[in-house]
Design a protein around this motif. Structure first.
Motif, PDB file in Angstrom:
ATOM      1  N   TYR A  87       0.859  -1.176   0.000  1.00 57.75           N
ATOM      2  CA  TYR A  87       0.000   0.000   0.000  1.00 57.75           C
ATOM      3  C   TYR A  87       0.897   1.228   0.000  1.00 57.75           C
ATOM      4  N   CYS A  88       0.492   2.264  -0.727  1.00 57.08           N
ATOM      5  CA  CYS A  88       1.281   3.492  -0.782  1.00 57.08           C
ATOM      6  C   CYS A  88       0.342   4.684  -0.906  1.00 57.08           C
ATOM      7  N   VAL A  89       0.680   5.766  -0.221  1.00 62.17           N
ATOM      8  CA  VAL A  89      -0.036   7.034  -0.373  1.00 62.17           C
ATOM      9  C   VAL A  89       0.973   8.047  -0.895  1.00 62.17           C
ATOM     10  N   ARG A  90       0.668   8.642  -2.040  1.00 60.07           N
ATOM     11  CA  ARG A  90       1.529   9.673  -2.632  1.00 60.07           C
ATOM     12  C   ARG A  90       1.329  10.979  -1.869  1.00 60.07           C
ATOM     13  N   PRO A  91       2.284  11.927  -1.957  1.00 63.12           N
ATOM     14  CA  PRO A  91       2.123  13.228  -1.288  1.00 63.12           C
ATOM     15  C   PRO A  91       0.817  13.936  -1.671  1.00 63.12           C
ATOM     16  N   SER A  92       0.306  13.667  -2.864  1.00 68.50           N
ATOM     17  CA  SER A  92      -0.939  14.300  -3.311  1.00 68.50           C
ATOM     18  C   SER A  92      -2.170  13.710  -2.631  1.00 68.50           C
ATOM     19  N   GLY A  93      -1.997  12.539  -1.994  1.00 62.81           N
ATOM     20  CA  GLY A  93      -3.134  11.842  -1.389  1.00 62.81           C
ATOM     21  C   GLY A  93      -3.634  10.683  -2.238  1.00 62.81           C
ATOM     22  N   THR A  94      -3.115  10.528  -3.458  1.00 64.79           N
ATOM     23  CA  THR A  94      -3.474   9.390  -4.295  1.00 64.79           C
ATOM     24  C   THR A  94      -2.936   8.125  -3.646  1.00 64.79           C
ATOM     25  N   LYS A  95      -3.779   7.085  -3.620  1.00 69.69           N
ATOM     26  CA  LYS A  95      -3.425   5.835  -2.944  1.00 69.69           C
ATOM     27  C   LYS A  95      -3.322   4.697  -3.957  1.00 69.69           C
ATOM     28  N   PHE A  96      -2.400   3.779  -3.696  1.00 73.57           N
ATOM     29  CA  PHE A  96      -2.217   2.590  -4.524  1.00 73.57           C
ATOM     30  C   PHE A  96      -2.163   1.357  -3.640  1.00 73.57           C
TER      31      PHE A  96
ATOM     32  N   LEU B  33      -4.527  -1.314  -7.744  1.00 69.49           N
ATOM     33  CA  LEU B  33      -5.707  -0.473  -7.559  1.00 69.49           C
ATOM     34  C   LEU B  33      -5.232   0.926  -7.191  1.00 69.49           C
ATOM     35  N   ALA B  34      -5.783   1.931  -7.851  1.00 69.39           N
ATOM     36  CA  ALA B  34      -5.472   3.325  -7.536  1.00 69.39           C
ATOM     37  C   ALA B  34      -6.751   4.029  -7.107  1.00 69.39           C
ATOM     38  N   GLU B  35      -6.616   4.900  -6.131  1.00 64.52           N
ATOM     39  CA  GLU B  35      -7.692   5.816  -5.749  1.00 64.52           C
ATOM     40  C   GLU B  35      -7.130   7.221  -5.935  1.00 64.52           C
ATOM     41  N   TRP B  36      -7.569   7.886  -6.996  1.00 69.42           N
ATOM     42  CA  TRP B  36      -7.036   9.199  -7.344  1.00 69.42           C
ATOM     43  C   TRP B  36      -7.598  10.264  -6.407  1.00 69.42           C
ATOM     44  N   SER B  37      -6.722  11.087  -5.855  1.00 72.20           N
ATOM     45  CA  SER B  37      -7.170  12.132  -4.922  1.00 72.20           C
ATOM     46  C   SER B  37      -7.879  13.274  -5.649  1.00 72.20           C
TER      47      SER B  37
ATOM     48  N   ASN C  30     -16.281   8.054  -9.819  1.00 72.45           N
ATOM     49  CA  ASN C  30     -15.546   6.897  -9.321  1.00 72.45           C
ATOM     50  C   ASN C  30     -14.050   7.189  -9.368  1.00 72.45           C
ATOM     51  N   PRO C  31     -13.426   7.457  -8.203  1.00 75.23           N
ATOM     52  CA  PRO C  31     -12.004   7.806  -8.197  1.00 75.23           C
ATOM     53  C   PRO C  31     -11.078   6.592  -8.318  1.00 75.23           C
ATOM     54  N   PHE C  32     -11.641   5.396  -8.434  1.00 74.24           N
ATOM     55  CA  PHE C  32     -10.824   4.184  -8.482  1.00 74.24           C
ATOM     56  C   PHE C  32     -10.508   3.763  -9.910  1.00 74.24           C
TER      57      PHE C  32
ATOM     58  N   ALA D 298       4.183   3.097 -10.522  1.00 75.91           N
ATOM     59  CA  ALA D 298       3.102   4.051 -10.234  1.00 75.91           C
ATOM     60  C   ALA D 298       3.370   4.830  -8.952  1.00 75.91           C
ATOM     61  N   THR D 299       3.898   4.177  -7.945  1.00 77.16           N
ATOM     62  CA  THR D 299       4.092   4.847  -6.657  1.00 77.16           C
ATOM     63  C   THR D 299       5.301   5.778  -6.663  1.00 77.16           C
ATOM     64  N   HIS D 300       6.186   5.645  -7.655  1.00 79.58           N
ATOM     65  CA  HIS D 300       7.375   6.499  -7.725  1.00 79.58           C
ATOM     66  C   HIS D 300       7.371   7.443  -8.924  1.00 79.58           C
ATOM     67  N   ASN D 301       6.331   7.425  -9.733  1.00 77.93           N
ATOM     68  CA  ASN D 301       6.262   8.231 -10.946  1.00 77.93           C
ATOM     69  C   ASN D 301       5.733   9.626 -10.625  1.00 77.93           C
ATOM     70  N   GLU D 302       6.605  10.615 -10.702  1.00 81.45           N
ATOM     71  CA  GLU D 302       6.201  11.984 -10.373  1.00 81.45           C
ATOM     72  C   GLU D 302       5.173  12.541 -11.356  1.00 81.45           C
ATOM     73  N   LEU D 303       5.093  11.976 -12.558  1.00 80.96           N
ATOM     74  CA  LEU D 303       4.100  12.440 -13.529  1.00 80.96           C
ATOM     75  C   LEU D 303       2.685  12.089 -13.098  1.00 80.96           C
ATOM     76  N   LEU D 304       2.544  11.106 -12.203  1.00 79.21           N
ATOM     77  CA  LEU D 304       1.217  10.739 -11.716  1.00 79.21           C
ATOM     78  C   LEU D 304       0.752  11.631 -10.573  1.00 79.21           C
ATOM     79  N   GLU D 305       1.641  12.499 -10.099  1.00 84.15           N
ATOM     80  CA  GLU D 305       1.254  13.410  -9.019  1.00 84.15           C
ATOM     81  C   GLU D 305       0.189  14.359  -9.536  1.00 84.15           C
ATOM     82  N   ASP D 306      -0.918  14.413  -8.831  1.00 85.33           N
ATOM     83  CA  ASP D 306      -1.999  15.282  -9.306  1.00 85.33           C
ATOM     84  C   ASP D 306      -2.111  16.525  -8.477  1.00 85.33           C
TER      85      ASP D 306
END
Length: 78
Positions: free
Chosen positions: A23-32, A40-44, A50-52, A70-78
């Protein structure tokens, strides 16, 4: 697809979340979550109801690689 309901999605997502091996939570709050061959991703920041989002990989090794990417890709930071 017309027989698939939001409740069905909720059951599938809850199973993945409850049984995830990683499980990982990005600084933006997006969870994987990583569950078997699934990511599974939950976009912040989501523009629809449906944010999933899920990805199914051919095997668990490729799912782990996708999860790590996905958890280390800065381009996915929203």
């Amino acid at each position: 697809m017309k027989n698939l309901t939001v409740n069905d999605n909720e059951v599938v997502y809850r199973n993945m979340i409850d049984n995830a091996t990683m499980y990982c939570v990005r600084p933006s709050g997006t969870k994987f979550w990583l569950y078997k061959e699934w990511v599974l991703a939950e976009w912040s920041d989501c523009k629809h109801s449906n944010p999933f989002e899920t990805w199914r990989c051919p095997n668990e090794k490729q799912a782990r690689q996708m999860f790590d990417s996905a958890t280390h890709n800065e381009l996915l930071e929203d």
